[in-house]
Design a protein around this motif. Structure first.
Motif, PDB file in Angstrom:
ATOM      1  N   ARG A   1      -3.088  -0.897   3.736  1.00 15.22           N
ATOM      2  CA  ARG A   1      -2.286  -0.603   2.555  1.00 15.22           C
ATOM      3  C   ARG A   1      -1.125  -1.576   2.520  1.00 15.22           C
ATOM      4  NH1 ARG A   1       0.367   4.718   1.062  1.00 15.22           N
ATOM      5  NH2 ARG A   1       0.934   3.350  -0.662  1.00 15.22           N
ATOM      6  N   ALA A   2      -0.769  -2.031   1.321  1.00 19.71           N
ATOM      7  CA  ALA A   2       0.344  -2.965   1.173  1.00 19.71           C
ATOM      8  C   ALA A   2       1.159  -2.539  -0.043  1.00 19.71           C
ATOM      9  CB  ALA A   2      -0.172  -4.389   1.001  1.00 19.71           C
ATOM     10  N   TYR A   3       2.486  -2.535   0.094  1.00 13.43           N
ATOM     11  CA  TYR A   3       3.331  -2.065  -0.994  1.00 13.43           C
ATOM     12  C   TYR A   3       4.766  -2.519  -0.759  1.00 13.43           C
ATOM     13  CZ  TYR A   3       4.318   1.493   2.561  1.00 13.43           C
ATOM     14  OH  TYR A   3       4.642   2.124   3.740  1.00 13.43           O
ATOM     15  N   VAL A   4       5.579  -2.430  -1.809  1.00 20.29           N
ATOM     16  CA  VAL A   4       7.019  -2.619  -1.666  1.00 20.29           C
ATOM     17  C   VAL A   4       7.658  -1.231  -1.622  1.00 20.29           C
ATOM     18  CG1 VAL A   4       7.208  -4.916  -2.685  1.00 20.29           C
ATOM     19  CG2 VAL A   4       7.196  -2.922  -4.170  1.00 20.29           C
ATOM     20  N   PRO A   5       8.706  -1.053  -0.825  1.00 22.40           N
ATOM     21  CA  PRO A   5       9.256   0.296  -0.638  1.00 22.40           C
ATOM     22  C   PRO A   5       9.881   0.887  -1.891  1.00 22.40           C
ATOM     23  CG  PRO A   5      10.561  -1.358   0.536  1.00 22.40           C
ATOM     24  CD  PRO A   5       9.336  -2.045   0.061  1.00 22.40           C
ATOM     25  N   GLU A   6      10.403   0.053  -2.798  1.00 19.41           N
ATOM     26  CA  GLU A   6      11.028   0.544  -4.016  1.00 19.41           C
ATOM     27  C   GLU A   6      10.255   0.043  -5.227  1.00 19.41           C
ATOM     28  OE1 GLU A   6      13.452   2.685  -4.183  1.00 19.41           O
ATOM     29  OE2 GLU A   6      13.723   2.743  -2.004  1.00 19.41           O
ATOM     30  N   PRO A   7       9.955   0.917  -6.215  1.00 17.71           N
ATOM     31  CA  PRO A   7       9.241   0.475  -7.416  1.00 17.71           C
ATOM     32  C   PRO A   7      10.017  -0.618  -8.151  1.00 17.71           C
ATOM     33  CG  PRO A   7       9.344   2.883  -7.302  1.00 17.71           C
ATOM     34  CD  PRO A   7      10.255   2.359  -6.238  1.00 17.71           C
TER      35      PRO A   7
ATOM     36  N   ARG B   1      -7.766 -20.456   1.180  1.00 18.48           N
ATOM     37  CA  ARG B   1      -7.043 -20.991   2.344  1.00 18.48           C
ATOM     38  C   ARG B   1      -7.412 -20.267   3.636  1.00 18.48           C
ATOM     39  NH1 ARG B   1      -1.171 -20.334   1.505  1.00 18.48           N
ATOM     40  NH2 ARG B   1      -1.763 -18.508   0.276  1.00 18.48           N
ATOM     41  N   GLN B   2      -8.256 -19.213   3.505  1.00 19.99           N
ATOM     42  CA  GLN B   2      -8.703 -18.429   4.663  1.00 19.99           C
ATOM     43  C   GLN B   2      -7.544 -17.855   5.464  1.00 19.99           C
ATOM     44  OE1 GLN B   2     -12.451 -17.775   5.810  1.00 19.99           O
ATOM     45  NE2 GLN B   2     -11.783 -17.576   3.685  1.00 19.99           N
ATOM     46  N   ARG B   3      -6.558 -17.304   4.752  1.00 20.78           N
ATOM     47  CA  ARG B   3      -5.425 -16.647   5.389  1.00 20.78           C
ATOM     48  C   ARG B   3      -5.849 -15.289   5.939  1.00 20.78           C
ATOM     49  NH1 ARG B   3      -2.651 -21.055   6.150  1.00 20.78           N
ATOM     50  NH2 ARG B   3      -1.348 -21.745   4.409  1.00 20.78           N
ATOM     51  N   PRO B   4      -5.190 -14.784   6.983  1.00 24.34           N
ATOM     52  CA  PRO B   4      -5.484 -13.425   7.482  1.00 24.34           C
ATOM     53  C   PRO B   4      -5.236 -12.403   6.375  1.00 24.34           C
ATOM     54  CG  PRO B   4      -4.088 -14.634   9.024  1.00 24.34           C
ATOM     55  CD  PRO B   4      -4.151 -15.457   7.784  1.00 24.34           C
ATOM     56  N   TRP B   5      -5.994 -11.324   6.386  1.00 25.63           N
ATOM     57  CA  TRP B   5      -5.902 -10.333   5.324  1.00 25.63           C
ATOM     58  C   TRP B   5      -4.500  -9.765   5.136  1.00 25.63           C
ATOM     59  CZ3 TRP B   5      -8.229  -9.186   1.073  1.00 25.63           C
ATOM     60  CH2 TRP B   5      -9.568  -9.560   0.889  1.00 25.63           C
ATOM     61  N   PRO B   6      -3.770  -9.413   6.186  1.00 27.61           N
ATOM     62  CA  PRO B   6      -2.415  -8.895   5.955  1.00 27.61           C
ATOM     63  C   PRO B   6      -1.527  -9.886   5.195  1.00 27.61           C
ATOM     64  CG  PRO B   6      -3.127  -8.357   8.163  1.00 27.61           C
ATOM     65  CD  PRO B   6      -4.159  -9.302   7.612  1.00 27.61           C
ATOM     66  N   GLU B   7      -1.675 -11.165   5.470  1.00 27.95           N
ATOM     67  CA  GLU B   7      -0.889 -12.176   4.756  1.00 27.95           C
ATOM     68  C   GLU B   7      -1.314 -12.254   3.293  1.00 27.95           C
ATOM     69  OE1 GLU B   7      -0.255 -17.009   4.917  1.00 27.95           O
ATOM     70  OE2 GLU B   7      -0.544 -15.911   6.800  1.00 27.95           O
ATOM     71  N   ARG B   8      -2.631 -12.226   3.034  1.00 22.82           N
ATOM     72  CA  ARG B   8      -3.109 -12.260   1.646  1.00 22.82           C
ATOM     73  C   ARG B   8      -2.551 -11.088   0.848  1.00 22.82           C
ATOM     74  NH1 ARG B   8      -9.681 -13.241   2.097  1.00 22.82           N
ATOM     75  NH2 ARG B   8      -9.635 -14.307   4.107  1.00 22.82           N
ATOM     76  N   LEU B   9      -2.563  -9.904   1.461  1.00 29.94           N
ATOM     77  CA  LEU B   9      -2.130  -8.703   0.758  1.00 29.94           C
ATOM     78  C   LEU B   9      -0.631  -8.721   0.503  1.00 29.94           C
ATOM     79  CD1 LEU B   9      -4.329  -6.169   2.721  1.00 29.94           C
ATOM     80  CD2 LEU B   9      -4.671  -6.922   0.357  1.00 29.94           C
ATOM     81  N   ALA B  10       0.139  -9.193   1.478  1.00 26.60           N
ATOM     82  CA  ALA B  10       1.583  -9.288   1.279  1.00 26.60           C
ATOM     83  C   ALA B  10       1.912 -10.235   0.127  1.00 26.60           C
ATOM     84  CB  ALA B  10       2.258  -9.749   2.571  1.00 26.60           C
TER      85      ALA B  10
ATOM     86  N   ALA C   1      -0.084 -10.960  -2.358  1.00 29.17           N
ATOM     87  CA  ALA C   1      -0.568 -10.359  -3.607  1.00 29.17           C
ATOM     88  C   ALA C   1       0.417  -9.326  -4.138  1.00 29.17           C
ATOM     89  CB  ALA C   1      -1.942  -9.729  -3.380  1.00 29.17           C
ATOM     90  N   VAL C   2       0.955  -8.487  -3.262  1.00 31.80           N
ATOM     91  CA  VAL C   2       1.934  -7.484  -3.693  1.00 31.80           C
ATOM     92  C   VAL C   2       3.199  -8.168  -4.210  1.00 31.80           C
ATOM     93  CG1 VAL C   2       3.470  -5.645  -2.890  1.00 31.80           C
ATOM     94  CG2 VAL C   2       1.056  -5.640  -2.237  1.00 31.80           C
ATOM     95  N   ALA C   3       3.672  -9.166  -3.489  1.00 32.92           N
ATOM     96  CA  ALA C   3       4.905  -9.845  -3.894  1.00 32.92           C
ATOM     97  C   ALA C   3       4.733 -10.573  -5.221  1.00 32.92           C
ATOM     98  CB  ALA C   3       5.332 -10.837  -2.807  1.00 32.92           C
ATOM     99  N   LEU C   4       3.598 -11.245  -5.414  1.00 32.86           N
ATOM    100  CA  LEU C   4       3.388 -11.971  -6.663  1.00 32.86           C
ATOM    101  C   LEU C   4       3.223 -10.993  -7.829  1.00 32.86           C
ATOM    102  CD1 LEU C   4       3.230 -15.030  -7.337  1.00 32.86           C
ATOM    103  CD2 LEU C   4       0.762 -14.730  -7.551  1.00 32.86           C
ATOM    104  N   SER C   5       2.550  -9.865  -7.581  1.00 33.94           N
ATOM    105  CA  SER C   5       2.403  -8.845  -8.618  1.00 33.94           C
ATOM    106  C   SER C   5       3.758  -8.278  -9.024  1.00 33.94           C
ATOM    107  CB  SER C   5       1.507  -7.710  -8.125  1.00 33.94           C
ATOM    108  OG  SER C   5       0.219  -8.166  -7.825  1.00 33.94           O
TER     109      SER C   5
ATOM    110  N   ASP D   1      10.079  -8.140   1.522  1.00 33.59           N
ATOM    111  CA  ASP D   1      10.181  -6.686   1.508  1.00 33.59           C
ATOM    112  C   ASP D   1       8.835  -5.967   1.631  1.00 33.59           C
ATOM    113  OD1 ASP D   1      12.909  -6.936   1.106  1.00 33.59           O
ATOM    114  OD2 ASP D   1      12.733  -6.853  -1.087  1.00 33.59           O
ATOM    115  N   VAL D   2       7.737  -6.700   1.498  1.00 29.87           N
ATOM    116  CA  VAL D   2       6.423  -6.061   1.466  1.00 29.87           C
ATOM    117  C   VAL D   2       6.078  -5.444   2.830  1.00 29.87           C
ATOM    118  CG1 VAL D   2       3.937  -6.397   1.090  1.00 29.87           C
ATOM    119  CG2 VAL D   2       5.603  -7.628  -0.332  1.00 29.87           C
TER     120      VAL D   2
END
Length: 313
Positions: free
Chosen positions: A241-247, A269-278, A280-284, A307-308
């Motif tokens: 799961r990946a998220y920012v603490p505040e909406p 770029r074949q980045r590790p999944w935790p990095e990809r998700l962080a 993705a959340v930040a860009l979103s 913050d992710v």
């Protein structure tokens, strides 16, 4: 452009129902009332176009393709040229649609036109162009709805063609287009919570209760977006799961496209999944803060990235 030349080794995005996006900015939206618009933004749009623009902003090599017709289609192509985003759209006779967003400071209301009717000959012409473009690409992103006349199994056919050339495939659609595309085994599927509920035939789940259901989807990796509750990823390497603490308040239109852009960049770029998700959340989240869909402030993105929270589950 020379088909395939600019995308070699890069990312191809497909938008079969491209749009001319118009955003009206108002202090507040009141149904039944007249409004004074403080600013109007006009951009080339459609989910895959937004993904292409964001990838271009991130410095990734990308080409946007799809179907575009009439004066609206010409405007879509000229706007992309002004932004420096390479495109290889196939022309059609019917007029490309418009989308209208009425944006308030902390929310947005969207109105989506249905899109043009595409002939059998125009679809065949696109299939031919796609075969040329995808050859040599690293990944292809297939995003959005299908216009009238395009077969409901269009994404299945395009994913199958891409896989023949060993190109990674990312699918972000809905309804029957998503269901048919999923059956071709894309490398990554990115449904939102409502699309996930439709696929699973259940009420919209929460991230904490969706893990086992997501595991039933037949794809190597599924990243489900839950709006302000972040992302749930189920992959062959684990689940997170990946998220920012505040909406984050703002205009959510295009946040899902930002997520797809970051995930596809991480895939290539074949980045590790935790990095990809962080990322993705930040860009979103940065896209939510941006005034129009398909754009981000990179300094916002970098601040949010710190913050992710990413948790393995």
């Amino acid at each position: 452009m020379n088909p395939g030349a600019a995308v070699r080794g890069g990312i191809l995005t497909v938008t079969l129902n491209a749009a001319l996006d118009v955003t009206y900015h108002v202090p507040a939206l009141t149904p039944g009332a007249a409004h004074r618009v403080s600013r109007v933004d006009e951009r080339a749009g459609g989910k895959g176009v937004n993904v292409a623009r964001l990838l271009h902003t991130l410095g990734a090599p990308v080409v946007a393709t799809g179907l575009a017709g009439g004066a609206g289609g010409a405007r879509i192509r000229s706007l992309l040229a002004e932004e420096g985003v390479p495109e290889a759209f196939v022309p059609i006779e019917a007029e490309s649609r418009r989308t209208l967003v009425v944006a308030e400071p902390d929310s947005a209301t969207g109105f989506w036109e249905p899109g043009p009717a595409v002939t059998r000959q125009e679809w065949h012409a696109f299939r031919t162009r796609f075969t040329d473009l995808v050859r040599g690409a690293a990944a292809v992103v297939l995003s959005g709805s299908l216009p009238v006349g395009v077969p409901v199994d269009a994404y299945h056919a395009l994913i199958t063609a891409a896989r023949r050339d060993s190109v990674w495939t990312v699918l972000d659609s809905s309804g029957e287009a998503l269901r048919h595309g999923l059956s071709a085994g894309p490398d990554l599927v990115k449904p939102n919570v409502d699309e996930l509920a439709d696929l699973l035939g259940c009420p919209p789940p929460r991230p904490a209760t969706a893990l086992q259901a997501v595991r039933t989807l037949d794809a190597p990796a599924v990243v489900a977006s839950f709006g302000p509750d972040g992302l749930l990823a189920v992959t062959g390497e684990g689940a997170w799961r990946a998220y920012v603490p505040e909406p984050v308040a703002g205009n959510p239109t295009g946040a899902g496209d930002a997520c797809v852009a970051a995930l596809t960049s991480g895939l290539v770029r074949q980045r590790p999944w935790p990095e990809r998700l962080a990322e993705a959340v930040a860009l979103s989240a940065a896209a939510v803060r941006a005034p129009v869909a398909g754009s981000v402030d990179l300094s916002d993105y970098r601040r949010l990235r710190r913050d992710v929270i990413v948790k393995e589950i």
